[in-house]
Design an enzyme around this catalytic site. Structure first.
Site, PDB file in Angstrom:
ATOM      1  N   SER A 131       9.451   0.896   6.892  1.00 38.24           N
ATOM      2  CA  SER A 131       7.988   0.925   6.904  1.00 38.24           C
ATOM      3  C   SER A 131       7.473   2.260   7.431  1.00 38.24           C
ATOM      4  CB  SER A 131       7.439  -0.202   7.781  1.00 38.24           C
ATOM      5  OG  SER A 131       7.768  -1.465   7.234  1.00 38.24           O
TER       6      SER A 131
ATOM      7  N   CYS B 273       0.819  -1.216   0.000  1.00 38.83           N
ATOM      8  CA  CYS B 273       0.000   0.000   0.000  1.00 38.83           C
ATOM      9  C   CYS B 273       0.851   1.265   0.000  1.00 38.83           C
ATOM     10  CB  CYS B 273      -0.941   0.008   1.195  1.00 38.83           C
ATOM     11  SG  CYS B 273      -0.107  -0.033   2.793  1.00 38.83           S
ATOM     12  N   ASN B 274       2.140   1.161   0.360  1.00 38.32           N
ATOM     13  CA  ASN B 274       2.952   2.379   0.374  1.00 38.32           C
ATOM     14  C   ASN B 274       4.320   2.222  -0.289  1.00 38.32           C
ATOM     15  OD1 ASN B 274       4.334   0.916   2.330  1.00 38.32           O
ATOM     16  ND2 ASN B 274       3.327   1.960   4.020  1.00 38.32           N
ATOM     17  N   ARG B 275       4.443   1.241  -1.183  1.00 35.72           N
ATOM     18  CA  ARG B 275       5.681   1.125  -1.970  1.00 35.72           C
ATOM     19  C   ARG B 275       5.445   0.293  -3.224  1.00 35.72           C
ATOM     20  NH1 ARG B 275       9.929   0.448   0.709  1.00 35.72           N
ATOM     21  NH2 ARG B 275       8.978   0.585   2.754  1.00 35.72           N
TER      22      ARG B 275
ATOM     23  N   GLN C 121       4.373  -9.860   2.718  1.00 35.85           N
ATOM     24  CA  GLN C 121       4.309  -9.253   1.383  1.00 35.85           C
ATOM     25  C   GLN C 121       5.551  -9.608   0.559  1.00 35.85           C
ATOM     26  OE1 GLN C 121       3.791  -5.393   3.100  1.00 35.85           O
ATOM     27  NE2 GLN C 121       1.587  -5.349   2.734  1.00 35.85           N
TER      28      GLN C 121
ATOM     29  N   HIS D  91      18.867  -2.265   0.997  1.00 36.49           N
ATOM     30  CA  HIS D  91      17.516  -1.686   0.999  1.00 36.49           C
ATOM     31  C   HIS D  91      16.471  -2.765   1.276  1.00 36.49           C
ATOM     32  CE1 HIS D  91      14.132   0.834  -0.079  1.00 36.49           C
ATOM     33  NE2 HIS D  91      13.703  -0.123  -0.888  1.00 36.49           N
TER      34      HIS D  91
ATOM     35  N   ALA E 232     -11.611  -8.762   2.145  1.00 37.87           N
ATOM     36  CA  ALA E 232     -11.292  -9.990   2.883  1.00 37.87           C
ATOM     37  C   ALA E 232      -9.881 -10.462   2.584  1.00 37.87           C
ATOM     38  CB  ALA E 232     -12.306 -11.087   2.539  1.00 37.87           C
TER      39      ALA E 232
ATOM     40  N   SER F 129      -5.498  -9.931   2.996  1.00 35.90           N
ATOM     41  CA  SER F 129      -4.617 -10.073   4.161  1.00 35.90           C
ATOM     42  C   SER F 129      -4.736  -8.874   5.107  1.00 35.90           C
ATOM     43  CB  SER F 129      -3.165 -10.241   3.701  1.00 35.90           C
ATOM     44  OG  SER F 129      -2.759  -9.136   2.905  1.00 35.90           O
ATOM     45  N   MET F 130      -4.767  -7.644   4.556  1.00 35.07           N
ATOM     46  CA  MET F 130      -4.842  -6.462   5.405  1.00 35.07           C
ATOM     47  C   MET F 130      -6.199  -6.369   6.096  1.00 35.07           C
ATOM     48  SD  MET F 130      -3.105  -3.735   6.410  1.00 35.07           S
ATOM     49  CE  MET F 130      -1.956  -3.042   5.200  1.00 35.07           C
ATOM     50  N   SER F 131      -7.272  -6.635   5.353  1.00 35.68           N
ATOM     51  CA  SER F 131      -8.603  -6.599   5.951  1.00 35.68           C
ATOM     52  C   SER F 131      -8.749  -7.682   7.017  1.00 35.68           C
ATOM     53  CB  SER F 131      -9.669  -6.788   4.866  1.00 35.68           C
ATOM     54  OG  SER F 131      -9.623  -5.738   3.929  1.00 35.68           O
TER      55      SER F 131
END
Length: 559
Positions: free
Chosen positions: A109, A50-52, A120, A99, A193, A195-197
């Site tokens: 993160s 979600c951020n990379r 991930q 990195h 539904a 992994s994050m949810s």
């Protein structure tokens, strides 16, 4: 090793750019395939969260690789290359390894120390293996990254440096208060539904919400997650599944909603949120006043920025307004005269002097200072506080990229929205734990070890080819001996063969062990060439050994 990574993340790009550059699952597959099909790249893997968005590749040319990977990222994300380029970062060889290992440990993160990134990375490797785009280098790299991340979490307290993005988001919804006290008895709606949810639903259940409703485009997945939540031994939550078209009605009943889907458009529009709040309160929903306190007069941008200005008049208005006098209050006459001389000298006459003052006003202030000793202190205007926001009746947590919930919901009275952008702002000032330094040392050690192993591995095909050549020489000489001594019995033939093999092995043992050690050191790549030259090894023989080893690596499962 010619490892290259080109990417962008929450550290290099604003959320708006990350949102536009996000890739669907199909686009991720196509990007990896197209990268391998491109000339500079032999292997490729994509780490997209979600951020990379980071594209890893084994390339034979650095500059061509950077250009090709950047172009492919732009093409598949739909963001123009010119617009995307300022936000891209590039890491090569050891820096690229460093990195990824830092990412795996949670050091890069949004919330330092979160462990979800390991899953991930594992998914990223599995995708590359399924697509047959991960060879020896990327298999080794990603599997080692998983081991380094696990080591960091088991050997240090990096988990204490930060929480998962979900936990951090819930803390923001609770306005820094106790999450369990805030969540107790609430009704929650979880949209998605994946992994994050699923993590959000489990976290809410442990926090003590009374009910969780799961909505998903595939109803069976929502039903499965609801069953898992209901069957959990550590919670008493009641969970049920609903189809996506039931979300508006469920939002009216919910106290808190968490959304993280792969949708490319908005899942919850501002109108839907307004309707939900109106359904709960029975009152119209207004645009809330800003919650911050503002000063009636603010300094213009660039105030006090004129070259050579001896004073920092950052709060001064043009012509020394009340704020301007407050900015210089208490300064002595000599300093003000110095500033007056600078202003009268025309240093900034050719352009508007934002935040400055003309020479006459400065001289007048200097005269006052000369007689009174200092410029009298002047009271700044009282800050004007806006009306406070009403207590929220609906809490929204948007963990999707691109966003699921309309950002306009931030301005709605009775709503508290926390999204990726606000999480980034909140986490910028989060304290760093002392364990972070220990994790950085682990990363540095592991990068050195990985580099040594990769350099040593580059000489392995040459050593294998050398030993194969030696075995061929032994076989040839034994065949010649049998021709000269046709009456040689099996016992003596076997003894002679073993003796010759032992001699060859002993002669090759020390050089091959030593050359592996030397090749593992920085700058040791030349030893493989030296070995090929000294023993006149066929380049194609060495290459075939390398290809065979690489093909066996492509389908190794993740650690």
């Amino acid at each position: 090793m010619s490892l290259l990574v080109v990417g962008l993340s929450h550290r290099s790009a604003p959320v708006s750019v990350l949102e536009r550059a996000s890739l669907t699952a199909d686009a991720q597959v196509k990007l990896v395939q197209d990268t391998v099909a491109a000339e500079p790249a032999a292997e490729a893997a994509l780490l997209a969260t979600c951020n990379r968005i980071e594209l890893y590749a084994d390339v034979d040319k650095f500059h061509a690789g950077v250009a090709e990977l950047s172009t492919l990222l732009a093409q598949h994300s739909g963001v123009g290359l010119e617009e995307l380029t300022p936000y891209l970062y590039v890491h090569y060889e050891d820096r690229a390894v460093h990195h990824l290992f830092s990412v795996a440990c949670g050091l890069d993160s949004m919330v330092v120390g979160e462990g979800q990134i390991l899953g991930q990375i594992k998914d990223s490797l599995a995708r590359a293996q399924d697509l047959h785009t991960a060879g020896r280098l990327l298999n080794d790299l990603f599997q080692q990254a998983l081991r380094v991340g696990k080591r960091a979490h088991s050997e240090t307290g990096i988990d204490r440096a930060g929480q998962s993005l979900v936990t951090f988001g819930l803390e923001q919804l609770a306005a820094g208060g106790d999450v369990q006290r805030w969540a107790g008895g609430k009704k929650a709606l979880v949209i998605g539904a994946g992994s994050m949810s699923s993590l959000a639903a489990a976290t809410l259940a442990r926090a003590g919400v009374a009910e969780i409703v799961v909505a998903n485009r595939t109803f069976e997945r929502a039903e499965r997650l609801a069953q898992i939540l209901t069957g959990g031994d550590d919670t008493d939550v009641v969970a049920r599944a609903v189809p996506m078209d039931a979300v508006p009605a469920e939002l009216t009943r919910a106290d808190v909603a968490v959304s993280c889907t792969g949708a490319t458009g908005l899942v919850l529009t501002a109108d839907a949120v307004v309707a939900a709040v109106r359904g709960r309160t029975g009152r119209p929903v207004e645009i809330a006043a800003a919650a911050d306190v503002r000063v009636a007069e603010s300094a213009p941008a660039g105030a006090g920025a004129d070259d050579g200005c001896p004073l920092d008049l950052s709060a001064a208005q043009s012509g020394f307004s009340v704020l301007g006098e407050a900015a210089v209050a208490g300064m002595d006459a000599a300093t003000l005269e110095q500033h007056g001389a600078w202003a009268a000298g025309g240093t900034a006459v050719d352009r508007p002097r934002e935040g400055g003052a003309d020479a006459e006003l400065i001289s007048a202030l200097a005269a006052t200072a000369a007689s009174a000793g200092r410029v009298p202190e002047m009271r700044r205007p009282e800050p004007v506080a806006e009306a406070p926001r009403p207590e929220p009746v609906l809490f929204l947590l948007d963990l999707a990229m691109p966003r699921d919930i309309d950002a306009a919901a931030h301005r709605l009275a009775g709503v508290r929205l926390v999204d990726i952008e606000s999480l980034a702002d909140a986490s910028a000032d989060a304290p760093m734990a002392a364990d972070v330094d220990q994790v950085r040392r682990i990363v540095a050690d592991e990068v050195a070890a990985f580099g040594a192993a990769q350099r040593a591995a580059t000489i392995t095909p040459t050593v294998v080819a050398l030993r194969a050549m030696a075995a061929g020489v032994v076989a040839s000489e034994i065949a010649r001996l049998e021709g000269r001594l046709p009456g040689l019995d099996d016992k003596h033939r076997a003894e002679i063969t073993q003796t010759v093999k032992r001699v060859v092995d002993k002669l090759l043992h020390a050089p091959t062990v030593r050359v592996k050690q030397l090749a593992a050191e920085p700058g040791g790549a030349g030893y493989a060439d030296a070995l090929r030259t000294l023993f006149d090894l066929e380049p194609e023989t060495v290459a075939s050994v390398s290809r065979a080893a690489n093909s066996t690596e492509k389908n190794r499962g993740p650690a």
